[in-house]
Design a protein around this motif. Structure first.
Motif, PDB file in Angstrom:
ATOM      1  N   GLY A  73     -13.586 -43.541 -11.899  1.00 42.47           N
ATOM      2  CA  GLY A  73     -12.559 -44.135 -11.053  1.00 42.47           C
ATOM      3  C   GLY A  73     -12.156 -45.522 -11.521  1.00 42.47           C
ATOM      4  O   GLY A  73     -10.968 -45.869 -11.504  1.00 42.47           O
ATOM      5  N   ALA A  74     -13.128 -46.325 -11.934  1.00 42.34           N
ATOM      6  CA  ALA A  74     -12.817 -47.661 -12.435  1.00 42.34           C
ATOM      7  C   ALA A  74     -11.959 -47.578 -13.691  1.00 42.34           C
ATOM      8  O   ALA A  74     -10.973 -48.314 -13.838  1.00 42.34           O
ATOM      9  CB  ALA A  74     -14.108 -48.427 -12.705  1.00 42.34           C
ATOM     10  N   VAL A  75     -12.298 -46.680 -14.596  1.00 42.63           N
ATOM     11  CA  VAL A  75     -11.504 -46.506 -15.822  1.00 42.63           C
ATOM     12  C   VAL A  75     -10.092 -46.040 -15.462  1.00 42.63           C
ATOM     13  O   VAL A  75      -9.095 -46.529 -16.021  1.00 42.63           O
ATOM     14  CB  VAL A  75     -12.198 -45.521 -16.790  1.00 42.63           C
ATOM     15  N   LEU A  76      -9.985 -45.118 -14.504  1.00 47.50           N
ATOM     16  CA  LEU A  76      -8.675 -44.626 -14.080  1.00 47.50           C
ATOM     17  C   LEU A  76      -7.846 -45.758 -13.479  1.00 47.50           C
ATOM     18  O   LEU A  76      -6.647 -45.880 -13.772  1.00 47.50           O
ATOM     19  CB  LEU A  76      -8.835 -43.486 -13.075  1.00 47.50           C
ATOM     20  N   LEU A  77      -8.444 -46.593 -12.649  1.00 41.05           N
ATOM     21  CA  LEU A  77      -7.708 -47.706 -12.052  1.00 41.05           C
ATOM     22  C   LEU A  77      -7.238 -48.696 -13.118  1.00 41.05           C
ATOM     23  O   LEU A  77      -6.112 -49.210 -13.050  1.00 41.05           O
ATOM     24  CB  LEU A  77      -8.580 -48.416 -11.012  1.00 41.05           C
ATOM     25  N   ILE A  78      -8.069 -48.958 -14.107  1.00 36.38           N
ATOM     26  CA  ILE A  78      -7.683 -49.866 -15.194  1.00 36.38           C
ATOM     27  C   ILE A  78      -6.521 -49.267 -15.997  1.00 36.38           C
ATOM     28  O   ILE A  78      -5.549 -49.960 -16.327  1.00 36.38           O
ATOM     29  CB  ILE A  78      -8.887 -50.167 -16.104  1.00 36.38           C
ATOM     30  N   ILE A  79      -6.618 -47.981 -16.293  1.00 34.60           N
ATOM     31  CA  ILE A  79      -5.537 -47.313 -17.040  1.00 34.60           C
ATOM     32  C   ILE A  79      -4.246 -47.333 -16.241  1.00 34.60           C
ATOM     33  O   ILE A  79      -3.160 -47.613 -16.782  1.00 34.60           O
ATOM     34  CB  ILE A  79      -5.951 -45.869 -17.406  1.00 34.60           C
ATOM     35  N   LEU A  80      -4.329 -47.057 -14.922  1.00 37.86           N
ATOM     36  CA  LEU A  80      -3.127 -47.076 -14.085  1.00 37.86           C
ATOM     37  C   LEU A  80      -2.467 -48.443 -14.108  1.00 37.86           C
ATOM     38  O   LEU A  80      -1.245 -48.550 -14.175  1.00 37.86           O
ATOM     39  CB  LEU A  80      -3.476 -46.696 -12.640  1.00 37.86           C
ATOM     40  N   ASN A  81      -3.257 -49.492 -14.049  1.00 41.73           N
ATOM     41  CA  ASN A  81      -2.687 -50.830 -13.978  1.00 41.73           C
ATOM     42  C   ASN A  81      -2.224 -51.340 -15.336  1.00 41.73           C
ATOM     43  O   ASN A  81      -1.102 -51.839 -15.459  1.00 41.73           O
ATOM     44  CB  ASN A  81      -3.693 -51.799 -13.366  1.00 41.73           C
ATOM     45  N   LYS A  82      -3.048 -51.242 -16.332  1.00 47.20           N
ATOM     46  CA  LYS A  82      -2.753 -51.867 -17.627  1.00 47.20           C
ATOM     47  C   LYS A  82      -1.783 -51.065 -18.486  1.00 47.20           C
ATOM     48  O   LYS A  82      -0.902 -51.638 -19.132  1.00 47.20           O
ATOM     49  CB  LYS A  82      -4.046 -52.103 -18.425  1.00 47.20           C
ATOM     50  N   PHE A  83      -1.948 -49.759 -18.503  1.00 48.05           N
ATOM     51  CA  PHE A  83      -1.152 -48.957 -19.435  1.00 48.05           C
ATOM     52  C   PHE A  83       0.035 -48.271 -18.775  1.00 48.05           C
ATOM     53  O   PHE A  83       1.054 -48.039 -19.417  1.00 48.05           O
ATOM     54  CB  PHE A  83      -2.031 -47.921 -20.133  1.00 48.05           C
ATOM     55  N   LEU A  84      -0.079 -47.934 -17.484  1.00 46.92           N
ATOM     56  CA  LEU A  84       1.024 -47.257 -16.798  1.00 46.92           C
ATOM     57  C   LEU A  84       1.814 -48.198 -15.896  1.00 46.92           C
ATOM     58  O   LEU A  84       2.725 -47.772 -15.201  1.00 46.92           O
ATOM     59  CB  LEU A  84       0.489 -46.063 -15.997  1.00 46.92           C
ATOM     60  N   ASP A  85       1.427 -49.463 -15.857  1.00 53.14           N
ATOM     61  CA  ASP A  85       2.097 -50.506 -15.069  1.00 53.14           C
ATOM     62  C   ASP A  85       2.220 -50.145 -13.586  1.00 53.14           C
ATOM     63  O   ASP A  85       3.220 -50.435 -12.947  1.00 53.14           O
ATOM     64  CB  ASP A  85       3.488 -50.811 -15.643  1.00 53.14           C
ATOM     65  N   PHE A  86       1.217 -49.502 -13.049  1.00 54.84           N
ATOM     66  CA  PHE A  86       1.212 -49.155 -11.630  1.00 54.84           C
ATOM     67  C   PHE A  86       0.716 -50.365 -10.836  1.00 54.84           C
ATOM     68  O   PHE A  86      -0.373 -50.858 -11.052  1.00 54.84           O
ATOM     69  CB  PHE A  86       0.294 -47.946 -11.376  1.00 54.84           C
ATOM     70  N   GLY A  87       1.522 -50.855  -9.908  1.00 51.85           N
ATOM     71  CA  GLY A  87       1.143 -51.970  -9.056  1.00 51.85           C
ATOM     72  C   GLY A  87       1.114 -53.308  -9.766  1.00 51.85           C
ATOM     73  O   GLY A  87       0.344 -54.192  -9.393  1.00 51.85           O
ATOM     74  N   THR A  88       1.931 -53.483 -10.781  1.00 55.15           N
ATOM     75  CA  THR A  88       1.921 -54.764 -11.501  1.00 55.15           C
ATOM     76  C   THR A  88       2.507 -55.894 -10.655  1.00 55.15           C
ATOM     77  O   THR A  88       2.210 -57.059 -10.901  1.00 55.15           O
ATOM     78  CB  THR A  88       2.714 -54.651 -12.817  1.00 55.15           C
ATOM     79  N   ASN A  89       3.336 -55.575  -9.662  1.00 56.64           N
ATOM     80  CA  ASN A  89       3.922 -56.608  -8.792  1.00 56.64           C
ATOM     81  C   ASN A  89       2.882 -57.147  -7.814  1.00 56.64           C
ATOM     82  O   ASN A  89       3.030 -58.261  -7.326  1.00 56.64           O
ATOM     83  CB  ASN A  89       5.081 -56.050  -7.961  1.00 56.64           C
ATOM     84  N   PHE A  90       1.911 -56.362  -7.512  1.00 56.87           N
ATOM     85  CA  PHE A  90       0.923 -56.718  -6.476  1.00 56.87           C
ATOM     86  C   PHE A  90      -0.195 -57.538  -7.112  1.00 56.87           C
ATOM     87  O   PHE A  90      -1.049 -57.019  -7.809  1.00 56.87           O
ATOM     88  CB  PHE A  90       0.367 -55.438  -5.841  1.00 56.87           C
ATOM     89  N   ARG A  91      -0.188 -58.856  -6.873  1.00 52.87           N
ATOM     90  CA  ARG A  91      -1.203 -59.749  -7.442  1.00 52.87           C
ATOM     91  C   ARG A  91      -1.633 -60.761  -6.389  1.00 52.87           C
ATOM     92  O   ARG A  91      -1.174 -61.901  -6.399  1.00 52.87           O
ATOM     93  CB  ARG A  91      -0.668 -60.493  -8.657  1.00 52.87           C
ATOM     94  N   PRO A  92      -2.530 -60.373  -5.483  1.00 52.23           N
ATOM     95  CA  PRO A  92      -3.017 -61.359  -4.512  1.00 52.23           C
ATOM     96  C   PRO A  92      -3.927 -62.360  -5.192  1.00 52.23           C
ATOM     97  O   PRO A  92      -4.957 -62.001  -5.759  1.00 52.23           O
ATOM     98  CB  PRO A  92      -3.761 -60.518  -3.480  1.00 52.23           C
TER      99      PRO A  92
END
Length: 142
Positions: free
Chosen positions: A42-61
């Motif tokens: 799951g951690a690897v999937l979340l990293i891939i979603l954010n870094k490579f697929l640009d999922f949730g790049t606007n959300f930066r608390p």
């Protein structure tokens, strides 16, 4: 072949409890291992979603990527699971439960004995050594 009696093995209560406890511990450890594997995947999937697929790049608390918070939260839950399996189960097991039960029962018996002594002192039973004669014709109350 069919005429021979099969020997039946009897397991006494203590052995059965040991076997059940061992099976329970194996199940706990197996579930912890599964949780760890799912956590890593799951951690690897979340990293891939954010870094490579640009999922949730606007959300930066707080200028920290969202997946970092998600992985930290998940790691905290995994840590609780780990502590439950290896730390809390070692000293809060069935033996500990039986000891606590014995302590509570002893306290209850002690309280009951104190109450019984108090009742005996406040309301003593008559001490007559002679047996009372039973009147075969009790008086009638009209």
């Amino acid at each position: 072949m069919f005429s021979k009696k099969q020997e039946s093995t009897k397991i006494d209560r203590e052995q059965r409890e040991l076997i059940e406890h061992a099976q329970f511990r194996i199940k706990q450890k197996k579930n912890l291992f599964r949780h760890f594997i799912v956590f890593l995947a799951g951690a690897v999937l979340l990293i891939i979603l954010n870094k490579f697929l640009d999922f949730g790049t606007n959300f930066r608390p707080g200028q920290v990527d969202w997946f970092v918070w998600a992985v930290l939260l998940w790691f905290f839950l995994f840590l609780i699971h780990f502590l439950n399996v290896f730390l809390f189960s070692s000293f809060m097991n069935k033996k500990w439960e039986h000891e606590q039960l014995d302590k509570l029962v002893a306290k209850q018996k002690e309280k009951i004995a104190k109450l019984q002594n108090k009742v005996d002192q406040e309301h003593p039973l008559p001490n007559s050594t002679e047996p009372k004669a039973i009147n075969p014709n009790p008086p009638l109350n009209p």
